[in-house]
Scaffold this motif. Structure first.
Motif, short mmCIF file in Angstrom:
data_model
loop_
_atom_site.label_atom_id
_atom_site.label_comp_id
_atom_site.label_asym_id
_atom_site.label_seq_id
_atom_site.Cartn_x
_atom_site.Cartn_y
_atom_site.Cartn_z
N THR A 49 0.83 -1.20 0.00
CA THR A 49 0.00 0.00 0.00
C THR A 49 0.87 1.26 0.00
O THR A 49 0.55 2.25 0.64
CB THR A 49 -0.94 0.04 1.22
N SER A 50 1.95 1.21 -0.74
CA SER A 50 2.86 2.35 -0.79
C SER A 50 2.16 3.60 -1.31
O SER A 50 1.30 3.54 -2.19
CB SER A 50 4.04 2.02 -1.70
N PHE A 57 3.10 5.17 4.90
CA PHE A 57 3.31 4.25 3.79
C PHE A 57 4.61 4.51 3.04
O PHE A 57 4.94 3.77 2.11
CB PHE A 57 2.16 4.39 2.78
N ALA A 85 -4.21 3.34 -0.41
CA ALA A 85 -3.42 3.60 0.80
C ALA A 85 -4.13 4.66 1.64
O ALA A 85 -3.81 5.85 1.54
CB ALA A 85 -2.01 4.05 0.42
N SER A 128 0.22 -1.53 7.40
CA SER A 128 0.62 -0.19 7.81
C SER A 128 -0.54 0.47 8.53
O SER A 128 -0.97 -0.01 9.58
CB SER A 128 1.08 0.63 6.59
#
Length: 571
Positions: A49-50, A57, A85, A128
């Protein structure tokens, strides 16, 4: 006992040579530089989930690269896939912050499309911020292919004038600033120092609570949570997880073997012992629905809260830092203390039972993670209320009980249809001590997507009224503990015609945490008249993701799930 291992021919990703699916896939993958030997290996989705929009993230691309190297070294073939994200502090700007919860389900569906559509063999989830963890766990439960959660760590917080400052305190003081209690200069300086590294919020908010929950469920490696982002411990876990997921595929160890009713009860106990986020309740319920586990997680929390003591006091409910909690043993240390209350026969992703994972664990600091017979608190930090105002449930995050902690409140209602209206009334001095502020139209259907009420709560505290007014809402709340009495996630919500939709200014409301009750003191006949006059709301959106969500989501007691069977139970 060691599990039998499969052979490559049994992997679902290995299509029969000569078929059209085999041919077009081979053409694609040869063009990507993969060899025939690569193509028969276990194929692992590395779910990332950058995002460049949020610090929580920002480090995940580096983690994904290391995880893929570990998978290759273990004989697997990794494929990195991306999902939404959602950072509460970034994508909350639009549509009254109602995109946050629905993005959880968007993540689960995105994973399904990419992994199930491609028939990959396993998943390594890079966890995250708040909604990524439950979204990933929901997908794991739904797809039921070998899956492992990788805890990607918490951020370092900072200091300002010798005092601790973190992102949650910035959020809190923004509410104070709105009421003139914190200067703009002070708030600006706090934003400069609050975050010192990548990772999720550093307190025991929803993100770190869900990381602990992932381990308690058995879906993360033993000793995984919490962990400092980009620390040596985190990198060791990444490499261990990359290796382990390949073995899980060969062993065919699937989430539904792990996500049993016992695992969910254990997760509830750990969250209660850590005084974690109330948001974990609805997330666990959604995961249980996806896993096909017939369990009322709200009932589990209600039952377990009567016997599970508070063993840790991590910010924001107590003085200890998340770093101190990690050093003392983290979630695994909490589970070791709770061992007599846990169902330790539960299977975990390690291939061993929880009992085996805990066999040699020692807690390093008896003050940070207290023994069962010497807890930080014997009474529940999270309390579920019911009554005529909340026939299904309402939730209070009490935190640690102190002599000045208000546990009962009775006063006349002041009803608001939006947080902005309530904040404006507060700033104009139109809210009086002794009132119960009712903030509605914030639920999963009424938002749609569940608006946050914490901004109003923090503004109330900033106005110096925190201990003198109560707040009742069908919206969700931050993990922070409030000075006053705040009841969130009242069910049934406004959009479903729950009693919160029938409240009028001046109605008396009585809240009693000790009695676990919340009552609307209006004669039954009068409520019947009001109910007959209530008109269910029309959908607020004609298109887009929130429109789909609004028309399909179940209520919170079924996890705010999009599964049809869960929706049928509401009727």
């Amino acid at each position: 006992m060691a599990r039998a291992r499969r052979d490559a021919a049994s992997l679902r990703s290995n299509f029969e040579p000569g078929t059209s699916r085999w041919a077009v896939r081979r053409a694609q993958w040869r063009a990507l530089g993969l060899s025939d030997a690569d193509m028969v290996k276990p194929k692992i989705a590395v779910v990332n989930t950058s995002s460049e929009m949020a610090i929580c993230f920002s480090h995940l691309d580096g983690i994904a690269a290391r995880a893929k190297d570990a998978i290759r070294a273990a004989g697997g073939l990794p494929f990195e896939i991306r999902t939404a994200a959602p950072s509460d502090f970034i994508i909350s700007a639009g549509r009254r912050a109602t995109y946050i919860l629905p993005t959880r389900d968007l993540i689960a569906n995105d994973i399904e499309v990419q992994v199930e559509g491609a028939q990959l063999d396993g998943m390594l989830m890079l966890t995250s911020c708040d909604k990524t963890v439950p979204g990933q766990l929901m997908a794991a439960a739904r797809l039921d292919i070998p899956t492992l959660m990788v805890i990607c760590g918490y951020q370092s917080s900072g200091e300002l004038d010798g005092e601790h400052v973190d992102i949650e305190e910035v959020f809190l003081h923004a509410g104070y600033h709105a009421q003139g209690a914190t200067s703009f200069e002070r708030l600006r300086d706090m934003t400069e120092h609050a975050i010192q590294s990548p990772g999720v919020c550093s307190g025991m908010g929803t993100a770190n609570s869900m990381h602990s929950v992932a381990e308690a469920l058995g879906m993360a490696l033993a000793g995984a949570a919490p962990v400092a982002a980009n620390s040596a411990a985190m990198w060791a876990q990444v490499e261990a997880a990359g290796s382990r997921i390949v073995d899980m595929v060969w062993e065919d160890l699937r989430p539904r073997e792990i996500l049993t009713a016992a695992a969910f009860r254990n997760a509830a106990r750990v969250n209660l012992a850590q005084a974690g986020s109330i948001n974990c309740i609805k997330h666990l319920q959604a995961i249980a629905v996806e896993a096909g586990v017939n369990l009322d997680v709200y009932e589990v929390f209600d039952t377990e809260s009567r016997r599970v003591p508070v063993l840790t006091a991590v910010r924001p409910i107590g003085p200890h830092s998340i770093e101190a909690f990690e050093a003392a043993g983290g979630a695994r240390g909490t589970m070791k203390r709770l061992e007599p209350l846990l169902e330790t026969e539960a299977l975990t992703c390690t291939g061993q039972t929880l009992a085996e994972n805990l066999s040699d664990v020692r807690v390093a600091d008896d003050d940070v993670i207290r023994p069962l017979d010497d807890p930080h608190g014997t009474e529940a930090a999270i309390v579920l209320l019911t009554g005529s105002l909340a026939p299904r449930t309402g939730i209070v995050k009490v935190g640690l009980r102190t002599p000045d902690r208000k546990l009962a409140f009775r006063g006349p209602a002041r009803v608001f249809e939006s947080s902005a209206d309530a904040e404006a009334a507060l700033k104009a001095g139109r809210i009086r001590r002794g009132e119960v502020l009712v903030l509605r139209r914030q639920g999963v259907r009424g938002g749609p997507g569940m608006g946050g009420a914490s901004r109003l709560v923090f503004a109330v505290e900033g106005a110096g009224l925190g201990a003198d007014v109560a707040v009742v809402t069908d919206g969700q709340l931050s993990g922070l503990v409030n000075k006053g009495l705040v009841v969130g996630e009242v069910q049934p919500e406004w959009a479903d015609g729950g009693p919160i939709a029938l409240v009028r200014d001046g109605d008396m409301i009585a809240i009693d945490v000790t009695a676990r009750s919340i009552e609307l003191e209006v004669p039954a006949q009068e409520l019947d008249w009001r109910r007959a006059a209530f008109v269910p709301p029309e959908p607020t959106s004609d298109s887009g993701w929130l429109s789909i969500y609004e028309r399909t989501v179940s209520d919170l007691r079924h996890g705010a799930s999009l599964i049809p069977d869960a929706r049928k139970k509401d009727s």
